[in-house]
Design an enzyme around this catalytic site. Structure first.
Site, PDB file in Angstrom:
ATOM      1  N   ARG A   1      55.286  40.361  38.202  1.00  0.00           N
ATOM      2  CA  ARG A   1      54.441  41.314  38.979  1.00  0.00           C
ATOM      3  C   ARG A   1      55.548  42.192  39.431  1.00  0.00           C
ATOM      4  O   ARG A   1      56.775  42.063  39.736  1.00  0.00           O
ATOM      5  CB  ARG A   1      53.792  40.735  40.213  1.00  0.00           C
ATOM      6  CG  ARG A   1      54.770  40.007  41.099  1.00  0.00           C
ATOM      7  CD  ARG A   1      54.088  39.410  42.446  1.00  0.00           C
ATOM      8  NE  ARG A   1      52.968  39.699  42.617  1.00  0.00           N
ATOM      9  CZ  ARG A   1      51.992  38.929  42.913  1.00  0.00           C
ATOM     10  NH1 ARG A   1      52.264  37.626  42.890  1.00  0.00           N
ATOM     11  NH2 ARG A   1      50.630  39.271  43.039  1.00  0.00           N
TER      12      ARG A   1
ATOM     13  N   GLU B   1      40.137  39.786  41.898  1.00  0.00           N
ATOM     14  CA  GLU B   1      39.292  38.787  42.530  1.00  0.00           C
ATOM     15  C   GLU B   1      38.983  40.014  43.747  1.00  0.00           C
ATOM     16  O   GLU B   1      39.560  40.668  44.105  1.00  0.00           O
ATOM     17  CB  GLU B   1      39.964  37.800  43.353  1.00  0.00           C
ATOM     18  CG  GLU B   1      39.019  36.979  44.310  1.00  0.00           C
ATOM     19  CD  GLU B   1      39.635  36.296  45.177  1.00  0.00           C
ATOM     20  OE1 GLU B   1      40.923  35.975  45.317  1.00  0.00           O
ATOM     21  OE2 GLU B   1      38.997  35.288  45.632  1.00  0.00           O
TER      22      GLU B   1
ATOM     23  N   LYS C   1      47.796  41.146  49.039  1.00  0.00           N
ATOM     24  CA  LYS C   1      46.843  41.432  49.559  1.00  0.00           C
ATOM     25  C   LYS C   1      46.627  40.900  51.006  1.00  0.00           C
ATOM     26  O   LYS C   1      46.031  41.450  51.838  1.00  0.00           O
ATOM     27  CB  LYS C   1      45.686  40.757  48.678  1.00  0.00           C
ATOM     28  CG  LYS C   1      45.231  41.605  47.518  1.00  0.00           C
ATOM     29  CD  LYS C   1      43.924  41.329  47.115  1.00  0.00           C
ATOM     30  CE  LYS C   1      43.972  41.285  45.480  1.00  0.00           C
ATOM     31  NZ  LYS C   1      42.723  40.793  44.938  1.00  0.00           N
TER      32      LYS C   1
END
Length: 569
Positions: free
Chosen positions: A263, A38, A273
């Site tokens: 992850r 994104e 983020k």
RNA sequence: UGGGGCGUGGUGCAAUGGUAGCACAGCGGACUUUGAAUCCGUUUAUCUUGGUUCGAAUCCGAGCGCCCCAGCCA
């Protein structure tokens, strides 16, 4: 792909699944992966893991790899991020060829699919407010309630959805929901929203749309449209897989396999983020590419190589365990790479004047220095040597601690590639008591640093000629956080509470070898006995390079000294 | 306390019923014109508990612990 007779290196569980698909011909023996960021922030080292995984798998199986922006939310996404992501993915060496896509490319198709869902009676327009919907959703342990609008007719839904698109309703007035099961134990299946109204311009589609599809609905269909075979994502989407599958099954379209892996987490930093954006916005760092940031652009500016990062991604492996990788492994990977390729240089970071009392005034010799002992092809260079030199402050002690074998009164050391010198005295500042000058005598028989009489010199230190050196700024970096897991908020403290106040140290009057004055932007060096450094790509000027420390060399002495200090306490 | 996942040295990843291995970190040593690199050696692990089996990290039962999910974010 064939690796001769080598023992098959252990495959991760994802490659094992793909192997099975290859045997069962599940996808006609094809492999097609994608990386779907994104564009709402810069990529970090965790994304590098995903990129390496997805592009690596495509390459290994002779398949394809797409780069696709998941840009379904115009309020969070920006062109700046798109550009940085493209640059970073390319820098990491992943090749999407001509397949750079945007989920927004599919908005028309997605809209048509939504109409189909409505026509099948599998989606409906709901007028509940966000708060009401939350109440109706139920809780983890209690099932939800059906919305009073759930059983509108297909015609009414069609009409309403078209009017949503036409802009007849304000933000939040209505949503399109999938009609699944309000009693499902999986909250994602309790009639998830698939379209919402947002009267906002999109960075690609402008003002064409005022309704935007949600992630769960968009992602599976984008994968399907692109012919992705293996949709690899992180663990938190495991609960979403039933919805991923539901949409594809209801629409009876090509059905990729979603596979989830854990992850990456790295100690002494944050990889989210949201948190990284906060560090940027609140100016705790100079930007997304601050060399202390765990972003791809940060590592790049810091001097890390693509090879080191990819190698790191390979070494950490792929599994479903929540794990925290030691930053020391990343540092090992970059040292390993730079050791082989970085040109060596002698640089004095914290200068201390060294005078050779018996060396002729005004004499200059040019000493031949090896550019890289790991790679003879890199040749040699001549470095000027004279009576007055600079050495590292830390290479002299008036009273040496136990185990210290560098310069101290009465001791002999080798000046690398030059001469063996013996310390005779030192000069101290009257006020501070600080040593400001060291005097030595040199042994003319040891030219080049050799000892014809065979005597062993325990220590070799680096130097730079005072008259020939040039001054430069060098930036030293330490870990950004002082706590291994800064995100652990069990003690009630915010992650920023653990920011390392000493993560950046700027050295202004470093003394460098003359040839480095013309170092190219981004060029990497090993500063002998200190670490790897690169020419900063932002703040350097032609003829006036600024250096960023990539990583220090391992420092056994520092470890010994620290242990000594500790045991004294 | 609903659902979904995960538990192997300090860390990460292997071992897919048959000697628990690799890497990083740590420790010790050799070598060294970088206290680097390199080389050699080495400490440390199967969440607990029952069971199946000649044999269990692996299969089964029970328990414990950790992570994720109640955005009109992705």
């Amino acid at each position: 792909m064939d690796n001769n007779n080598l023992p098959a290196s252990p495959k991760d569980f994802i490659r094992e699944i793909i192997d099975q698909h290859m045997v069962s011909k599940q996808f006609d023996g094809k492999v097609h992966t994608r990386f779907p960021p994104e564009p709402n922030g810069y990529l970090h080292i965790g994304h590098a893991k995903s990129i390496a995984l997805n592009s690596g798998i495509a390459a290994e199986y002779g398949g394809k790899f797409n780069l696709r922006f998941d840009d379904t939310n115009p309020s969070k996404e920006e062109v700046e991020y798109v550009e940085s992501i493209i640059e970073d993915v390319r820098w990491l060496g992943a090749d999407w060829e001509d397949r750079l896509f945007y989920a927004s490319d599919y908005f028309d198709q997605l809209y048509d699919y939504a109409i189909q869902l409505i026509q099948k009676g599998k989606a409906y327009v709901d007028d509940l407010s966000a708060e009401e919907m939350r109440e109706y959703r139920g809780t983890l342990t209690q099932s939800g309630k059906e919305s009073p609008y759930r059983n509108r007719s297909i015609e009414e839904n069609l009409d309403l959805f078209k009017r949503m698109r036409a802009g007849e309703f304000p933000d939040g007035a209505k949503v399109l929901r999938a009609k699944i099961d309000m009693a499902s134990p999986n909250l994602n299946l309790r009639d998830p929203v698939i379209y919402r109204i947002k009267h906002e311009d999109h960075h690609r589609t402008g003002d064409k749309w005022c309704i935007y599809p949600m992630y769960d609905y968009t992602h599976c269909l984008s994968d399907s449209i692109e012919g992705i075979t293996h949709s690899i994502c992180t663990l938190e989407f495991e609960d979403h897989r039933p919805l991923y599958d539901w949409v594809l099954d209801e629409l009876e379209v090509f059905h990729p396999q979603q596979i989830e892996f854990a992850r990456l987490n790295l100690n002494y930093t944050v990889l989210s983020k949201r948190k990284l954006l906060q560090l940027v916005n609140e100016k705790h760092v100079s930007g997304w590419d601050d060399p202390r940031m765990p972003t791809i652009s940060g590592f790049r500016r810091r001097g890390y190589t693509t090879e080191a990062i990819r190698n790191f991604c390979e070494r950490i492996g792929v599994a479903k365990n929540d794990s925290v990788v030691d930053m020391a492994l990343l540092e090992y990977c970059i040292r390993e790479d730079l050791n082989k390729r970085a040109q060596r240089a002698m640089t004095v970071l914290r200068p201390l004047k060294l005078v050779l009392d018996n060396y002729p005034e005004n004499q200059v010799e040019y000493m031949e220095c090896i550019n890289n002992p790991e790679d003879p092809a890199m040749g040699t260079r001549k470095v000027p040597f004279s009576k007055v030199l600079y050495i590292e402050k830390d290479d002299f002690r008036e009273t040496p601690p136990k185990g210290y074998f560098r310069l101290f009164p009465g001791n002999e050391v080798r000046l690398r590639y030059a001469y063996v010198v013996k310390c005779v005295s030192c000069v101290k500042d009257d006020d501070t008591g600080e040593v400001v000058e060291v005097h030595c005598t040199y042994d003319p028989a040891t030219q080049g640093g050799t000892t014809p009489d065979g005597r062993k010199i325990k220590s070799t230190i680096h130097w730079v000629s005072a008259d020939h050196a040039f001054d430069a700024e060098v930036r030293l970096y330490d870990r950004l956080f002082i706590k291994a897991n800064p995100s652990d908020s069990k003690d009630g403290k915010d992650f920023k509470h653990y920011l390392n106040p000493n993560s950046l140290e700027v050295l202004k009057d470093c003394k460098l070898e003359p040839f480095m004055k013309d170092a190219a932007s981004g060029e990497r060096f090993q500063f002998e006995r200190q670490g790897y450094f690169c020419v900063d790509t932002v703040d350097s000027q032609p003829g006036k390079p600024v250096f960023n420390q990539t990583v220090s060399l391992r420092d056994t002495w520092a470890k010994i000294e620290q242990a000594q200090k500790k045991s004294k306490k």
